[in-house]
Design a protein around this motif. Structure first.
Motif, PDB file in Angstrom:
ATOM      1  N   SER A 168      85.884  58.939 -18.655  1.00 33.10           N
ATOM      2  CA  SER A 168      86.280  57.431 -19.027  1.00 33.10           C
ATOM      3  C   SER A 168      85.760  56.938 -20.111  1.00 33.10           C
ATOM      4  O   SER A 168      86.553  56.385 -21.395  1.00 33.10           O
ATOM      5  N   LEU A 169      84.833  57.008 -20.593  1.00 31.83           N
ATOM      6  CA  LEU A 169      83.998  57.141 -21.666  1.00 31.83           C
ATOM      7  C   LEU A 169      83.991  57.741 -22.972  1.00 31.83           C
ATOM      8  O   LEU A 169      84.080  57.659 -24.237  1.00 31.83           O
ATOM      9  N   LEU A 170      84.222  59.077 -22.134  1.00 29.52           N
ATOM     10  CA  LEU A 170      85.240  60.361 -24.060  1.00 29.52           C
ATOM     11  C   LEU A 170      86.800  60.067 -23.821  1.00 29.52           C
ATOM     12  O   LEU A 170      86.664  60.680 -24.801  1.00 29.52           O
ATOM     13  N   GLY A 171      87.544  59.153 -23.987  1.00 24.83           N
ATOM     14  CA  GLY A 171      88.320  59.067 -23.334  1.00 24.83           C
ATOM     15  C   GLY A 171      89.635  60.017 -22.500  1.00 24.83           C
ATOM     16  O   GLY A 171      90.670  60.593 -23.114  1.00 24.83           O
ATOM     17  N   ARG A 172      89.247  60.555 -21.847  1.00 23.77           N
ATOM     18  CA  ARG A 172      89.659  61.970 -20.711  1.00 23.77           C
ATOM     19  C   ARG A 172      90.750  61.511 -19.765  1.00 23.77           C
ATOM     20  O   ARG A 172      90.769  60.335 -19.666  1.00 23.77           O
ATOM     21  N   ARG A 173      90.962  62.690 -18.956  1.00 20.54           N
ATOM     22  CA  ARG A 173      91.934  62.134 -17.974  1.00 20.54           C
ATOM     23  C   ARG A 173      90.410  61.871 -17.652  1.00 20.54           C
ATOM     24  O   ARG A 173      90.183  63.185 -17.032  1.00 20.54           O
ATOM     25  N   VAL A 174      91.130  60.669 -16.104  1.00 14.73           N
ATOM     26  CA  VAL A 174      90.190  60.507 -14.993  1.00 14.73           C
ATOM     27  C   VAL A 174      90.218  60.876 -13.681  1.00 14.73           C
ATOM     28  O   VAL A 174      90.933  61.280 -13.240  1.00 14.73           O
ATOM     29  N   ALA A 175      89.734  61.787 -13.487  1.00 15.45           N
ATOM     30  CA  ALA A 175      89.617  62.097 -11.223  1.00 15.45           C
ATOM     31  C   ALA A 175      89.749  61.421 -10.810  1.00 15.45           C
ATOM     32  O   ALA A 175      89.539  60.531 -10.993  1.00 15.45           O
ATOM     33  N   GLU A 176      90.959  61.781  -9.944  1.00 19.35           N
ATOM     34  CA  GLU A 176      91.078  60.736  -8.553  1.00 19.35           C
ATOM     35  C   GLU A 176      89.608  60.790  -7.922  1.00 19.35           C
ATOM     36  O   GLU A 176      88.892  61.100  -7.859  1.00 19.35           O
ATOM     37  N   ASP A 177      89.967  59.295  -7.518  1.00 13.44           N
ATOM     38  CA  ASP A 177      88.639  58.967  -6.691  1.00 13.44           C
ATOM     39  C   ASP A 177      89.631  59.902  -4.831  1.00 13.44           C
ATOM     40  O   ASP A 177      90.451  59.180  -4.624  1.00 13.44           O
ATOM     41  N   THR A 178      88.223  60.396  -4.184  1.00 14.59           N
ATOM     42  CA  THR A 178      88.725  61.887  -3.542  1.00 14.59           C
ATOM     43  C   THR A 178      88.330  60.640  -2.081  1.00 14.59           C
ATOM     44  O   THR A 178      89.041  61.404  -1.242  1.00 14.59           O
ATOM     45  N   ARG A 179      87.292  59.663  -2.424  1.00 17.72           N
ATOM     46  CA  ARG A 179      87.034  59.382  -1.526  1.00 17.72           C
ATOM     47  C   ARG A 179      88.339  58.333  -0.559  1.00 17.72           C
ATOM     48  O   ARG A 179      88.411  58.737   1.413  1.00 17.72           O
ATOM     49  N   LEU A 180      89.313  58.104  -0.985  1.00 16.31           N
ATOM     50  CA  LEU A 180      90.151  57.538  -0.529  1.00 16.31           C
ATOM     51  C   LEU A 180      91.727  57.734  -1.323  1.00 16.31           C
ATOM     52  O   LEU A 180      92.180  56.844  -2.300  1.00 16.31           O
TER      53      LEU A 180
ATOM     54  N   HIS B 282      82.576  49.122 -14.674  1.00 10.75           N
ATOM     55  CA  HIS B 282      84.195  49.806 -15.641  1.00 10.75           C
ATOM     56  C   HIS B 282      84.754  50.237 -15.582  1.00 10.75           C
ATOM     57  O   HIS B 282      85.131  51.110 -14.907  1.00 10.75           O
ATOM     58  N   VAL B 283      85.908  49.300 -16.195  1.00 13.22           N
ATOM     59  CA  VAL B 283      87.597  49.831 -15.287  1.00 13.22           C
ATOM     60  C   VAL B 283      87.681  50.331 -16.415  1.00 13.22           C
ATOM     61  O   VAL B 283      87.871  50.984 -17.417  1.00 13.22           O
ATOM     62  N   LEU B 284      88.444  51.904 -14.972  1.00  7.41           N
ATOM     63  CA  LEU B 284      88.763  52.428 -15.774  1.00  7.41           C
ATOM     64  C   LEU B 284      90.483  52.617 -16.131  1.00  7.41           C
ATOM     65  O   LEU B 284      90.971  51.633 -15.703  1.00  7.41           O
ATOM     66  N   PRO B 285      91.542  53.684 -16.952  1.00  7.24           N
ATOM     67  CA  PRO B 285      92.262  53.572 -16.978  1.00  7.24           C
ATOM     68  C   PRO B 285      93.390  53.596 -16.235  1.00  7.24           C
ATOM     69  O   PRO B 285      94.382  52.559 -16.315  1.00  7.24           O
ATOM     70  N   ASP B 286      93.310  53.283 -15.159  1.00  6.19           N
ATOM     71  CA  ASP B 286      94.411  52.517 -14.043  1.00  6.19           C
ATOM     72  C   ASP B 286      94.197  51.454 -13.516  1.00  6.19           C
ATOM     73  O   ASP B 286      94.427  50.978 -12.590  1.00  6.19           O
ATOM     74  N   GLY B 287      92.720  51.247 -13.910  1.00  5.67           N
ATOM     75  CA  GLY B 287      92.712  49.807 -12.937  1.00  5.67           C
ATOM     76  C   GLY B 287      91.369  49.546 -12.156  1.00  5.67           C
ATOM     77  O   GLY B 287      91.344  49.080 -11.540  1.00  5.67           O
ATOM     78  N   ASP B 288      91.624  50.906 -11.432  1.00  3.90           N
ATOM     79  CA  ASP B 288      89.992  51.170 -10.837  1.00  3.90           C
ATOM     80  C   ASP B 288      88.798  50.990 -11.640  1.00  3.90           C
ATOM     81  O   ASP B 288      89.029  50.851 -12.859  1.00  3.90           O
TER      82      ASP B 288
END
Length: 223
Positions: free
Chosen positions: A135-147, A90-96
């Motif tokens: 992402s599915l709800l069209g809201r701001r997606v939190a940052e992936d904190t792993r990296l 599932h591709v996120l708005p930021d390309g991740d």
């Protein structure tokens, strides 16, 4: 094309019966991904055991509501199927992208629920699920904190340092490229903290290449 295989060449593939590319020009070897593609043109699908941010989807229990189920918003057109189920990204708005596995025997058109085992990695999976739902709800997606950005920068420096070392560069030459010639020249190299930092980059970079890169797929938490 995706592949559930590790980048560590001494390891067997993580699943069997996966399709592969055969290249006569590269010694007649089989490749999980076409060797003509570069890293920006490929997507690697990791085993959920390694990638704790993979979202596992299963059938929704009959007691749970299904009228507002968000599974209809998932793009499963490019899913690849094996004995474990169907894998897609599932591709996120930021390309991740978030890796998703719809478990075997679960229909693509039926309402889906997330499956999160009750183990120490549940926090990782909850975070990934939160990002997917946002992402599915069209809201701001939190940052992936792993990296984090800092970890990404250090990983890049580690690979630069190893690349320089295996090509015969001295630690001082490597440090000059990473930290700048002026900083390196500003103090005696043998007692410089930059020298120690450069040596650590090479050591950690070699460890990452030897298999430690898989630690980037999960959070570092106390068990």
């Amino acid at each position: 094309m995706t592949s559930r295989t590790s980048w560590h060449f001494n390891e067997p593939p993580l699943t069997a019966n996966r399709s592969c590319w055969h290249s006569a020009s590269d010694g007649g070897c089989n490749f999980a991904i076409a060797p003509t593609l570069n890293a920006t043109q490929t997507t690697v699908t990791w085993s959920p055991e390694l990638d704790t941010s993979a979202v596992l989807l299963t059938s929704t229990p009959t007691i749970a509501p299904t009228d507002r189920n968000l599974s209809r918003l998932l793009d499963q057109a490019r899913a690849e199927t094996d004995e474990f189920g169907s894998f897609f990204h599932h591709v996120l708005p930021d390309g991740d992208a978030i890796q998703v596995l719809r478990l075997a025997s679960v229909g693509a058109d039926e309402p889906l629920s997330a499956l999160i085992p009750l183990d120490p990695d549940a926090l990782d999976r909850l975070e990934a699920l939160l990002r997917l739902v946002q992402s599915l709800l069209g809201r701001r997606v939190a940052e992936d904190t792993r990296l984090t950005h800092q970890k990404r920068r250090r990983a890049r420096h580690m690979l630069q340092a190893v690349d320089g070392r295996v090509n015969g560069a001295s630690y001082r030459e490597i440090g000059s490229v990473i930290y700048g010639r002026e900083r390196v020249a500003s103090e005696p190299w043998k007692t410089s903290a930059l020298r120690d930092a450069t040596i650590d980059l090479v050591k950690d970079g070699l460890a990452m290449i030897a298999g430690g890169y898989r630690n980037l797929l999960r959070h570092r938490r106390r068990r």
